[in-house]
Design an enzyme around this catalytic site. Structure first.
Site, PDB file in Angstrom:
ATOM      1  N   TYR A 193      -9.714   5.044 -12.416  1.00 57.47           N
ATOM      2  CA  TYR A 193      -9.605   5.762 -11.144  1.00 57.47           C
ATOM      3  C   TYR A 193      -9.450   7.266 -11.333  1.00 57.47           C
ATOM      4  O   TYR A 193      -9.257   7.980 -10.351  1.00 57.47           O
ATOM      5  CB  TYR A 193      -8.356   5.322 -10.361  1.00 57.47           C
ATOM      6  CG  TYR A 193      -8.119   3.852 -10.193  1.00 57.47           C
ATOM      7  CD1 TYR A 193      -9.055   3.031  -9.564  1.00 57.47           C
ATOM      8  CD2 TYR A 193      -6.914   3.283 -10.607  1.00 57.47           C
ATOM      9  CE1 TYR A 193      -8.790   1.677  -9.370  1.00 57.47           C
ATOM     10  CE2 TYR A 193      -6.655   1.930 -10.416  1.00 57.47           C
ATOM     11  CZ  TYR A 193      -7.590   1.143  -9.801  1.00 57.47           C
ATOM     12  OH  TYR A 193      -7.327  -0.180  -9.608  1.00 57.47           O
ATOM     13  N   ARG A 219      -5.733   2.836 -15.772  1.00 57.48           N
ATOM     14  CA  ARG A 219      -5.808   3.618 -14.532  1.00 57.48           C
ATOM     15  C   ARG A 219      -6.449   4.991 -14.695  1.00 57.48           C
ATOM     16  O   ARG A 219      -7.296   5.365 -13.881  1.00 57.48           O
ATOM     17  CB  ARG A 219      -4.424   3.731 -13.874  1.00 57.48           C
ATOM     18  CG  ARG A 219      -3.836   2.364 -13.471  1.00 57.48           C
ATOM     19  CD  ARG A 219      -2.553   2.485 -12.667  1.00 57.48           C
ATOM     20  NE  ARG A 219      -2.816   3.045 -11.356  1.00 57.48           N
ATOM     21  CZ  ARG A 219      -2.597   4.297 -11.010  1.00 57.48           C
ATOM     22  NH1 ARG A 219      -2.051   5.137 -11.866  1.00 57.48           N
ATOM     23  NH2 ARG A 219      -2.903   4.718  -9.821  1.00 57.48           N
ATOM     24  N   GLY A 264       0.760  -1.244   0.000  1.00 58.96           N
ATOM     25  CA  GLY A 264       0.000   0.000   0.000  1.00 58.96           C
ATOM     26  C   GLY A 264       0.785   1.285   0.000  1.00 58.96           C
ATOM     27  O   GLY A 264       0.207   2.365  -0.152  1.00 58.96           O
ATOM     28  N   GLU A 280       3.901  -6.736   1.707  1.00 63.84           N
ATOM     29  CA  GLU A 280       3.398  -7.093   0.372  1.00 63.84           C
ATOM     30  C   GLU A 280       3.411  -5.883  -0.545  1.00 63.84           C
ATOM     31  O   GLU A 280       2.375  -5.498  -1.087  1.00 63.84           O
ATOM     32  CB  GLU A 280       1.964  -7.639   0.501  1.00 63.84           C
ATOM     33  CG  GLU A 280       1.818  -8.820   1.442  1.00 63.84           C
ATOM     34  CD  GLU A 280       0.349  -9.188   1.709  1.00 63.84           C
ATOM     35  OE1 GLU A 280      -0.551  -8.395   1.346  1.00 63.84           O
ATOM     36  OE2 GLU A 280       0.116 -10.254   2.276  1.00 63.84           O
ATOM     37  N   PRO A 281       4.564  -5.244  -0.728  1.00 68.79           N
ATOM     38  CA  PRO A 281       4.591  -4.032  -1.558  1.00 68.79           C
ATOM     39  C   PRO A 281       4.460  -4.368  -3.042  1.00 68.79           C
ATOM     40  O   PRO A 281       4.998  -5.367  -3.515  1.00 68.79           O
ATOM     41  CB  PRO A 281       5.976  -3.448  -1.266  1.00 68.79           C
ATOM     42  CG  PRO A 281       6.824  -4.641  -0.971  1.00 68.79           C
ATOM     43  CD  PRO A 281       5.921  -5.615  -0.266  1.00 68.79           C
ATOM     44  N   GLY A 282       3.725  -3.559  -3.742  1.00 64.88           N
ATOM     45  CA  GLY A 282       3.628  -3.715  -5.189  1.00 64.88           C
ATOM     46  C   GLY A 282       4.055  -2.427  -5.859  1.00 64.88           C
ATOM     47  O   GLY A 282       5.182  -2.281  -6.350  1.00 64.88           O
ATOM     48  N   ARG A 283       3.145  -1.469  -5.818  1.00 64.35           N
ATOM     49  CA  ARG A 283       3.339  -0.197  -6.514  1.00 64.35           C
ATOM     50  C   ARG A 283       4.677   0.487  -6.188  1.00 64.35           C
ATOM     51  O   ARG A 283       5.357   0.973  -7.086  1.00 64.35           O
ATOM     52  CB  ARG A 283       2.194   0.741  -6.116  1.00 64.35           C
ATOM     53  CG  ARG A 283       2.077   1.985  -6.954  1.00 64.35           C
ATOM     54  CD  ARG A 283       1.033   2.927  -6.352  1.00 64.35           C
ATOM     55  NE  ARG A 283      -0.229   2.291  -6.064  1.00 64.35           N
ATOM     56  CZ  ARG A 283      -1.241   2.179  -6.914  1.00 64.35           C
ATOM     57  NH1 ARG A 283      -1.133   2.691  -8.110  1.00 64.35           N
ATOM     58  NH2 ARG A 283      -2.353   1.576  -6.556  1.00 64.35           N
ATOM     59  N   TYR A 292       0.228  -1.968 -12.059  1.00 71.80           N
ATOM     60  CA  TYR A 292      -1.169  -1.969 -12.501  1.00 71.80           C
ATOM     61  C   TYR A 292      -1.306  -1.375 -13.902  1.00 71.80           C
ATOM     62  O   TYR A 292      -2.292  -0.745 -14.236  1.00 71.80           O
ATOM     63  CB  TYR A 292      -2.061  -1.235 -11.478  1.00 71.80           C
ATOM     64  CG  TYR A 292      -1.849  -1.758 -10.075  1.00 71.80           C
ATOM     65  CD1 TYR A 292      -2.375  -2.996  -9.708  1.00 71.80           C
ATOM     66  CD2 TYR A 292      -1.072  -1.061  -9.144  1.00 71.80           C
ATOM     67  CE1 TYR A 292      -2.144  -3.520  -8.444  1.00 71.80           C
ATOM     68  CE2 TYR A 292      -0.842  -1.578  -7.881  1.00 71.80           C
ATOM     69  CZ  TYR A 292      -1.377  -2.803  -7.538  1.00 71.80           C
ATOM     70  OH  TYR A 292      -1.142  -3.324  -6.289  1.00 71.80           O
ATOM     71  N   CYS A 342     -13.200   2.914 -28.851  1.00 73.12           N
ATOM     72  CA  CYS A 342     -14.520   3.522 -29.038  1.00 73.12           C
ATOM     73  C   CYS A 342     -15.253   3.672 -27.718  1.00 73.12           C
ATOM     74  O   CYS A 342     -16.227   2.971 -27.441  1.00 73.12           O
ATOM     75  CB  CYS A 342     -15.322   2.692 -30.029  1.00 73.12           C
ATOM     76  SG  CYS A 342     -14.480   2.615 -31.604  1.00 73.12           S
TER      77      CYS A 342
HETATM   78  C1  LIG Z   1      -2.927  -5.188  -4.092  1.00 70.85           C
HETATM   79  C2  LIG Z   1      -2.428  -5.774  -2.849  1.00 70.85           C
HETATM   80  C3  LIG Z   1      -1.137  -5.474  -2.378  1.00 70.85           C
HETATM   81  C4  LIG Z   1      -0.212  -4.506  -3.060  1.00 70.85           C
HETATM   82  O1  LIG Z   1      -0.625  -3.184  -2.920  1.00 70.85           O
HETATM   83  P1  LIG Z   1       0.332  -1.993  -3.402  1.00 70.85           P
HETATM   84  O2  LIG Z   1      -0.478  -0.786  -3.121  1.00 70.85           O
HETATM   85  O3  LIG Z   1       0.611  -2.180  -4.838  1.00 70.85           O
HETATM   86  O4  LIG Z   1       1.559  -2.048  -2.561  1.00 70.85           O
HETATM   87  C5  LIG Z   1      -0.702  -6.121  -1.242  1.00 70.85           C
HETATM   88  N1  LIG Z   1      -1.496  -7.000  -0.575  1.00 70.85           N
HETATM   89  C6  LIG Z   1      -2.742  -7.291  -0.997  1.00 70.85           C
HETATM   90  C7  LIG Z   1      -3.548  -8.268  -0.233  1.00 70.85           C
HETATM   91  C8  LIG Z   1      -3.250  -6.683  -2.136  1.00 70.85           C
HETATM   92  O5  LIG Z   1      -4.489  -6.975  -2.530  1.00 70.85           O
END
Ligand SMILES: *Cc1c(COP(=O)(O)O)cnc(C)c1O
Length: 429
Positions: A316, A312, A239, A273-276, A371, A342
């Protein structure tokens, strides 16, 4: 910090001119910087170097096999949300003991697959899921390692679609019901309680919601300890936000400091659990200007990249910085940057100041590494983009562009429709 910089007014990804990539691989196309990916992963991971932890990259933010295998090679694990993501992670060489599995709707087949693979733990999001996992584990004669994902009811102050830890969201188990759920879990023969999990949302730009959630989890951990339930792994989800525009998200060090401070004396291994924050600014989407169009009300730049490639902005209302691949002295104008789809919702930017574009010019949509490709689709029967990984002066195609054949290869026309159209209309009319 990222490795997409101008040299003599030409945008480079590391040592490679982005224009050359556009010419060689065509547009639209995603480009990732290896150095940026490594740097972001290391900075995040090392911010927790002094406490036991595991960084589980969120596969849904960018699930390319090359990227998963890069993070695995740096010691990372992954957070998955489907059986498909588990398959990818295993294919990329992520060891099962570094995989955590989140998601509110795990199917029986997915649960069985994860049990067979022997993942680190399931992050369980409902009591029904708990019962189902116990039943499946019993059937297979194994024990399922679990954490309960609790919903701490904090407002992450982000876009409503990406806030997940409030009472009204579908995710996790109410924190008030958590004790009862843990007691139930303890009573089940094929459930092994390993951890506690939460994930409150995405693109958070302040530390305080994380800290608020953590305080509530801490209280819960203490209450669980009182009744003899030990928590070994504390999963704090992902997050952490990034800079798309004017945001000022906390640096991973700041985030880590606040978390570690809040957790002194809590003897858990931390999972993140970092993604972004890892991949967001490590990727761009390249598009080519097809046409420019001036109307009485608006000016449009029509790109060959569209909402199916990067949803995105449409989904959003997200901001992505968009800049010319070659910077030239040109008059500025205010434009909507749109794609060929379209739908009036097909835009990448609205009312954006840009130097006057001409057909054939390339534009780079920045911060598209998270994403981006993973949310792309084939809408309007558009092949999905290639993904290119740049490492110094090396260029690697880590996903080729889809072909038109790829787009129809899973479909079939039933026998009864295969008669020649002319004959068919003749006999039925
Ligand atoms: C999407 C998600 C993440 C990653 O979130 P980011 O904002 O990209 O860091 C981590 N854990 C869970 C359970 C998610 O659904």
């Amino acid at each position: 910090m990222h490795h997409f910089q101008y040299k003599n007014n030409e945008l480079f990804c590391e040592d490679v001119p982005v224009r050359e990539l556009a010419e060689q691989f065509g547009t639209p196309c995603y480009v990732y910087s290896h150095a940026t990916l490594c740097h972001h992963f290391m900075v995040f991971d090392q911010a927790f170097a002094d406490v036991p932890h595991l960084t589980c990259f969120s596969v849904k933010s960018n699930s390319n096999l090359a990227i998963l295998s890069l993070f695995a090679s740096l010691g990372g694990g992954v957070d998955i949300v489907s059986g498909g993501e588990l398959f990818r992670a295993r294919r990329a060489g992520v060891p099962p003991e570094r995989i955590v599995y989140s998601g509110v709707g795990k199917t029986r087949e997915e649960i069985d697959y994860a049990l067979r693979e022997g993942i680190l733990m399931f992050n369980i999001e409902s009591t029904q899921e708990l019962e189902t996992i116990n039943t499946r584990a019993a059937e297979m004669g194994v024990s399922a390692n679990i954490a309960l994902r609790v919903n701490p009811d904090v407002d992450p102050k982000t876009h409503p679609y990406i806030s997940t830890g409030m009472k009204k969201n579908k995710f996790g188990i109410d924190i008030e019901s958590a004790i009862k759920a843990y007691e139930r879990a303890r009573s089940l023969d094929h459930i092994q309680i390993l951890g506690l999990d939460c994930h409150i949302g995405s693109q958070l730009t302040e530390v305080s919601p994380f800290v608020d959630a953590l305080r509530r989890l801490r209280v819960l951990i203490e209450r669980l300890a009182d009744i003899g339930i030990g928590i070994r792994f504390l999963d704090l989800g992902g997050g952490l936000g990034i800079v798309y525009d004017q945001e000022t998200p906390p640096h991973p060090h700041e985030y880590a400091l606040a978390i570690k401070e809040e957790l002194t004396g809590v003897p858990c291994t931390l999972i993140f659990e970092p993604g972004r924050v890892i991949v967001g600014n490590a990727g761009i989407l390249l598009g080519k200007v097809l046409y420019t169009k001036r109307t009485l009300h608006k000016n449009f730049v029509i790109l060959d990249a569209a909402m199916n490639d990067l949803v995105r902005p449409s989904l959003y209302g997200s901001y992505h910085h968009i800049q010319p691949v070659i910077r030239q002295e040109r008059e500025m104008e205010v434009v909507d940057i749109v794609g060929p789809i379209c739908e009036s919702g097909d835009f990448l930017a609205r009312d954006r100041g840009l130097p006057m574009m001409r057909p054939g010019d390339y534009l780079a949509v920045m911060s598209a590494g998270a994403y981006g490709f993973t949310m792309s689709s084939n809408y309007n029967t558009r092949p999905r983009c290639p993904e290119i990984l740049v490492k110094g002066s090396e260029v690697h195609v880590v996903r080729r562009r889809e072909t038109w054949e790829d787009l129809v290869c899973l479909e079939s026309i039933p026998e009864f429709l295969r008669t020649a159209p002319a004959a068919a209309s003749g006999s039925s009319l």
